[in-house]
Design an enzyme around this catalytic site. Structure first.
Site, PDB file in Angstrom:
ATOM      1  N   ASP A 105       0.855  -1.188   0.000  1.00 34.44           N
ATOM      2  CA  ASP A 105       0.000   0.000   0.000  1.00 34.44           C
ATOM      3  C   ASP A 105       0.899   1.249   0.000  1.00 34.44           C
ATOM      4  O   ASP A 105       1.792   1.361  -0.849  1.00 34.44           O
ATOM      5  CB  ASP A 105      -0.944  -0.080   1.212  1.00 34.44           C
ATOM      6  CG  ASP A 105      -2.003   0.997   1.269  1.00 34.44           C
ATOM      7  OD1 ASP A 105      -3.013   0.859   0.580  1.00 34.44           O
ATOM      8  OD2 ASP A 105      -1.819   1.963   2.035  1.00 34.44           O
ATOM      9  N   HIS A 267      -7.105  -7.145   0.731  1.00 31.45           N
ATOM     10  CA  HIS A 267      -6.050  -6.140   0.589  1.00 31.45           C
ATOM     11  C   HIS A 267      -4.905  -6.314   1.583  1.00 31.45           C
ATOM     12  O   HIS A 267      -3.743  -6.122   1.214  1.00 31.45           O
ATOM     13  CB  HIS A 267      -6.676  -4.750   0.763  1.00 31.45           C
ATOM     14  CG  HIS A 267      -5.702  -3.620   0.688  1.00 31.45           C
ATOM     15  ND1 HIS A 267      -4.964  -3.344  -0.448  1.00 31.45           N
ATOM     16  CD2 HIS A 267      -5.349  -2.680   1.616  1.00 31.45           C
ATOM     17  CE1 HIS A 267      -4.202  -2.284  -0.219  1.00 31.45           C
ATOM     18  NE2 HIS A 267      -4.410  -1.866   1.023  1.00 31.45           N
TER      19      HIS A 267
END
Length: 301
Positions: A105, A267
């Site tokens: 991320d 994620h």
């Protein structure tokens, strides 16, 4: 107990002071978390990698319990270039001139910037659920804006998002402890309930919309690419394919030697699929050969 056998320290890296955990033996591997996590996101992965590597897990500047330098109008103190300098200085302070780096991320953007700015320091790059910031913004369309509207909400300064987030951090972030041990969950909770940390995390996004994109665009114009072997790891249940089609094709324009690995999870790969991720990293680093091999070009900054 998480990170059993790891040291926990604060290290002055010049522009900031980073909280860092490190442990294990062998070639060094730096792990960089994303938003709004702290280094504790690696609590399942780090022990697996520490069986073969020296594993270093910092809180990025502004995040967790690392320091929060004052910002500027251009948000440069929270640029990925500034964070990359922190990370290189941290690794040198711990005795590691050359290392592998994996970033998830927002940490993936920092890891990419380390590889671009300090190619002499990076033996291998693992980018998790990201394409370069400049690439993401250049491709921004209505689909991207609808899915990742938070980028633009976080980036506002005239009507800053801090007030809304700090009013009810738990409602805003909507995280659960389903994939976290209690200590990691407590560390995450402390971060999102600290207004100074929330402000610094949003500064990261404000830098992303401006100075970070400028740095990526300058690299693109100059023909600079990542020369370290690169592994793209992306979560099958996240939105990389929806947003970008085949993200590997994008990365092939940013790195000279890139491959990919898809993991069937959401994620937060390190928390949801730690064994699969660790296995992917180990296999990749085995393919790369000795991490102390000499770099092909010197640092640019």
């Amino acid at each position: 107990m998480i990170f059993e056998g790891f040291a926990l320290e604060r290290v002055d890296v010049g522009e900031a002071e980073l909280r860092v955990r490190y442990g294990g033996e062998g070639p060094p591997v730096l792990l960089l978390h994303g938003h709004p996590r702290t280094h504790a996101t690696w609590h399942k992965v780090a022990p697996l990698l520490a069986e073969r590597y020296t594993v270093v897990c910092p809180d990025l500047r502004g995040y967790g319990r690392s320091s929060k330098p004052p910002t500027t109008d251009d948000h440069a103190p929270y640029s990925k270039r500034a964070m990359a300098r922190d990370c290189v200085a941290l690794m040198r302070a711990l005795g590691h001139e050359r290392f592998a780096v994996a970033g998830h991320d927002r940490g993936g953007y920092v890891a990419t910037r380390i590889a671009l700015d300090h190619p002499d320091a990076v033996a291998a790059l693992v980018a998790m659920d990201v394409v370069p910031i400049g690439e993401a913004l250049a491709r921004c369309d209505a689909k991207f804006a609808a899915a990742w509207w938070h980028w633009f909400f976080f980036g506002q300064t005239a009507k800053p998002a801090e007030r809304i987030i700090n009013a009810d951090p738990d409602a805003w972030y909507k995280a659960t402890d389903a994939h976290m041990e209690p200590e990691a969950w407590a560390d995450y909770q402390a971060a999102i309930h600290d207004p100074d940390t929330v402000h610094a995390m949003l500064e990261d996004y404000r830098a992303g919309l401006g100075i970070d994109r400028a740095h990526d665009d300058a690299d693109r114009a100059a023909g600079r690419v990542v020369t370290a072997p690169t592994l793209l790891v992306w979560a099958a249940q996240d939105d990389m394919h929806y947003l970008y089609g085949d993200p590997l094709e994008i990365w092939r324009t940013w790195a000279t030697d890139v491959r990919d690995r898809t993991i069937d999870c959401g994620h937060h790969i390190a928390e949801e699929a730690p064994h699969e991720f660790a296995d992917a990293v180990i296999a990749f680093l085995d393919e790369c050969g000795p991490l102390d091999a000499q770099p092909s070009q010197p640092s640019t900054l």
